[in-house]
Every structure is written in C-alpha cells, then in structure tokens.
Write a protein that holds these residues in place. Sequence first.
Motif, mmCIF file in Angstrom:
data_model
loop_
_atom_site.group_PDB
_atom_site.id
_atom_site.type_symbol
_atom_site.label_atom_id
_atom_site.label_comp_id
_atom_site.label_asym_id
_atom_site.label_seq_id
_atom_site.Cartn_x
_atom_site.Cartn_y
_atom_site.Cartn_z
ATOM 1 N N GLY A 1 -2.001 3.905 6.839
ATOM 2 C CA GLY A 1 -1.132 2.757 6.645
ATOM 3 C C GLY A 1 -0.519 2.707 5.263
ATOM 4 O O GLY A 1 -0.116 1.642 4.790
ATOM 5 N N GLU A 2 -0.412 3.850 4.643
ATOM 6 C CA GLU A 2 0.097 3.942 3.279
ATOM 7 C C GLU A 2 1.557 4.390 3.314
ATOM 8 O O GLU A 2 1.881 5.419 3.891
ATOM 9 C CB GLU A 2 -0.749 4.959 2.519
ATOM 10 N N ASN B 1 0.853 -1.180 0.000
ATOM 11 C CA ASN B 1 0.000 0.000 0.000
ATOM 12 C C ASN B 1 0.894 1.237 0.000
ATOM 13 O O ASN B 1 1.490 1.589 1.013
ATOM 14 C CB ASN B 1 -0.894 -0.012 1.240
ATOM 15 N N THR B 2 1.016 1.878 -1.143
ATOM 16 C CA THR B 2 1.988 2.958 -1.306
ATOM 17 C C THR B 2 1.373 4.158 -1.997
ATOM 18 O O THR B 2 0.393 4.037 -2.746
ATOM 19 C CB THR B 2 3.197 2.485 -2.140
ATOM 20 N N SER B 3 1.954 5.326 -1.747
ATOM 21 C CA SER B 3 1.629 6.496 -2.551
ATOM 22 C C SER B 3 2.031 6.224 -3.995
ATOM 23 O O SER B 3 2.862 5.361 -4.283
ATOM 24 C CB SER B 3 2.366 7.725 -2.019
ATOM 25 N N LYS B 4 1.427 6.974 -4.904
ATOM 26 C CA LYS B 4 1.757 6.870 -6.324
ATOM 27 C C LYS B 4 2.494 8.141 -6.747
ATOM 28 O O LYS B 4 2.100 9.248 -6.376
ATOM 29 C CB LYS B 4 0.493 6.714 -7.168
ATOM 30 N N THR B 5 3.552 7.985 -7.515
ATOM 31 C CA THR B 5 4.233 9.146 -8.071
ATOM 32 C C THR B 5 3.448 9.604 -9.288
ATOM 33 O O THR B 5 3.476 8.958 -10.338
ATOM 34 C CB THR B 5 5.681 8.820 -8.445
ATOM 35 N N LEU B 6 2.718 10.708 -9.133
ATOM 36 C CA LEU B 6 1.829 11.175 -10.193
ATOM 37 C C LEU B 6 2.577 11.988 -11.245
ATOM 38 O O LEU B 6 2.339 11.842 -12.445
ATOM 39 C CB LEU B 6 0.715 12.032 -9.590
ATOM 40 N N SER B 7 3.498 12.844 -10.803
ATOM 41 C CA SER B 7 4.126 13.784 -11.725
ATOM 42 C C SER B 7 5.540 14.112 -11.273
ATOM 43 O O SER B 7 5.803 14.225 -10.071
ATOM 44 C CB SER B 7 3.302 15.079 -11.770
ATOM 45 N N VAL B 8 6.437 14.260 -12.244
ATOM 46 C CA VAL B 8 7.767 14.803 -12.007
ATOM 47 C C VAL B 8 8.032 15.839 -13.092
ATOM 48 O O VAL B 8 7.925 15.540 -14.290
ATOM 49 C CB VAL B 8 8.859 13.724 -12.016
ATOM 50 N N ILE B 9 8.380 17.042 -12.659
ATOM 51 C CA ILE B 9 8.690 18.135 -13.576
ATOM 52 C C ILE B 9 10.064 18.681 -13.218
ATOM 53 O O ILE B 9 10.315 19.040 -12.061
ATOM 54 C CB ILE B 9 7.610 19.231 -13.493
ATOM 55 N N GLU B 10 10.955 18.726 -14.207
ATOM 56 C CA GLU B 10 12.284 19.288 -13.972
ATOM 57 C C GLU B 10 12.184 20.811 -13.936
ATOM 58 O O GLU B 10 11.460 21.413 -14.736
ATOM 59 C CB GLU B 10 13.259 18.830 -15.051
#
Length: 465
Positions: free
Chosen positions: A273-274, A156-165
């Motif tokens: 619990g994430e 059960n994890t967070s999701k990486t939605l976006s990465v912007i340089e």
Amino acid sequence: MSEPVQPAECDVPYLADPAILALADWLGDPVAPADFPEVQLRWRNDRAAVSVGLAGLSDAEWVQHFGRFAPLEGNLPQPLALRYHGHQFRVYNPEIGDGRGFLFAQMRDDAGRLLDLGTKGSGQTPWSRSGDGRLTLKGAVREILATEMLEALGVNTSKTLSVIETGESLWRGDEPSPTRSAVLVRLSHSHIRFGTFQRLLALEQAEEMGALIDYCLTQFPASPPPENAPGRDEPAIRLMHAVVERMADLAASYMVAGFVHGVLNTDNMNITGESFDYGPWRWLPEWDPGFTAAYFDHGGLYAFGRQPEALHWNCGQLAVALRLHAETAPLVAALERFGPLYMAAVARRWCWRLGVEPQGIEEDTQLVAGCEAQMRASAVQPDAFFFAHRGGRGLPEAFSHYRPVASDHPYWLGETPQSLLIEEVEAIWAAIAADDDWGPLHAKVAAIRRMGEAHGPAPLPAGHA
C-alpha cells in the motif's frame, strides 16, 4: 563491478537481509547496471538513510553504491530486474517488467522492517522493450519533490534516497531535448506489485504464488482480518484483507493531500500500500474531481476524483489473481470492505490535516462534505484552505463544535502554507536547467519538511500499531 564496500558505522546498524533471493529464480532476472560516463552526486537523503544504517557512507562511497552499483556487503550479489504483468489504463499487458530499474538491495530498518532499495534510470533490462532504460534529471527532481511533499502530508510513500547525474543526453517527446540524465534510488518497503501476482496467474504458477503469498505475509505483517471474515485463516485471504486495508488508506491519503498520481496501473500498485513511481503527478490548483494529471489520460480514467475507484478496481484484479489459491466468495468479502474503510480513512485523515479532534465517522463525514462544498464554492487552493481553517477556524457554524488539536509549531503562525503546484515545480527545475542552481530545490525541501513536522504523523487505522 568493484568489490563490495562495508557501510560506515552510524547510530542505526546496517542489517543486510536479501530475503528476495528465496524467490529470485522465478521472480526476476539478474542484470548489470549501465556504465554511465559520469556520476555526480546531486541528492542524498540522509534522513531516510539513517533508518537503514547508510547515513555514515562518505560521498565517494555513496556514489560507488548508488551510481556504479557496487554491491552492499551481504546483500544481493547482482541487481534483479523483477518480472510482472499489469493492466495499463485497464488494458492487460504481459510484456512489461522492470524496464529501467532493478532491485539493488534489501535491509532491515531501525524498527526491524524489511526495506528495498530500487532504482529508476539504471539501464536496460530484458524488459526494456524499445526503451533506453534511462531517466531524465528533471524526472528525478520531480520525484524528490513528490515524495517529500507526500511524506509531509502523511501519505505512505517511497522515499527518494539518492539522485546522481550521469552525463548522458536524452531525447524525450514530452520535454525539451536533449536533456540531462540521472539515476535514482528509492527506499520502500516492497517492490512486489499487483502485477507480480497477475503474471503468476497468467502462467498458472500456483506453487510460486503460494511462496509469494507466504513471503508477503511474513515480511509485511498486518492485523488479522475481522473475526467474521470467511476464510480468514487462509493465507491468500489474509493477504487480500491486508492489501484492501492498505489501499483504502492510500486512496484516502491521496484525496486529503489533494494529490493526483496520474498512472494508477496495476503494475504501479505495491502490495504494502505504499505509493511509488511518480511520473505526471500534480497537486490540485483547486478542488476539482475531474482534474487530470497525465496529458495522455484522455478519458480521465485516473482523474483526481476517480482515484478511489481506480485503487478499488486494482484490488479487484489482485483478487482475480489470488483465485489461484482461494475461493471467490471470501476474496469478494475482503474486497467489499474497501468502501467503508476508505470513508473511515478520509474522515480520520481529514480531521488530522484540519487539526481538529474527530467526533465520530458520521459527523466527520459531514465535515468533509461541508469543507469540499466550501472549497468548490470559493475555488480556493486546497493547501490554502486547510491552512486557513487549521483548528476549525472559519468553518461553517454547523461545525463550530469541533475542537482544535493543540499545536504550538510556528509553521501555523505563518502567512502562507506550503504547496507544490506545477508552476513552482517548473521554476525549481528552470533554476537547475539554466544555471545549475540547486538552491531553490533544497530550500523547498527544507520548507516542506518543516510543514511535515508541524503536521506530525498521520493517524493509523484502528488496530494498527
């Protein structure tokens, strides 16, 4: 800051629900995002975005929201840097809070659950102390990899939605500098931490804690406590039981995944619990309970084999905070459930990852012990062990009665499993750093997602939908 932009229509509707505003006056501080010199889209997770109605955004709209942080329509009018305390390596620190991130938006997913969009590297806040509020691009790439691999392994994890340089040069003592910068947006079910409750206890804010308890019970419903649990109808006790259940399962999921988080402080514990906030994480090169991820964890407090103890200890600190609203005895009764729940979760998840039908908690616990002994004796990498023994093949004779779970996914017919050891992580980053080659990252994510499809969803505890 520009005007709000309406997300484009997609199959799942965008349903803004900034429920946190009811608590905002004492839970956080309104802040402004950093004004970055550049905003170059490097990663957008449409698989996650579709669940909250954001996959229809154009790239330009995406950058406007998640690089410039124009508010989403009907959502938070201004980002909120949350306030909390926490035990950091078991030393209490009242001087922390969101120092390089903030809560940006809240919305309902396709199942009606409340989700948060939170940031990392979005600029300085009142809680930055001496920090610059920034994130390295390498740190963002590592978080993409960690969250994708954990999701594929049922954590059960967070999701990486976006990465912007973001076009800035950062200096860091733990990687070659100057190095490239980024801002990351994560999607998770909550940013309410154990340390949020610890802060309210320290300030003796009983009324605010009552409101926070009600918020957590309303927004993150859970199965009721056992019938014989003392105080089971009291809100604080109900919350404590829910958190213990979630954290026991999280601890088990780390162990079965062979994952070492590295920094299991109470400010890194989410009430849902994430798992989230990935810094010096590692996957095991071999089954070693003493393996430590963080170079600064000199005593091995958060070593692989000590993670269940760490999460249990953190639950104890939440229980201490909740004494502002409940008696000690029923909180302790809830806390004492952690061990049995953890053992059941390990057995359940182990059978799932091994691809065999569970036989009962006692037999399954013996299976786990037998597999661990086999891994230690052979020094095999854990991902390779689970892959080679999928369906129970090659296990000791004592476990030959375990029946395989039917699966025709072609992943299981391959020659090698997916893993995420540090050497591969560094190679993926080296391609980006040297040649701006993002191909290896995208190929790895595709391969990890294929593995996740082969595993299917992880089994939930009994009584959970």
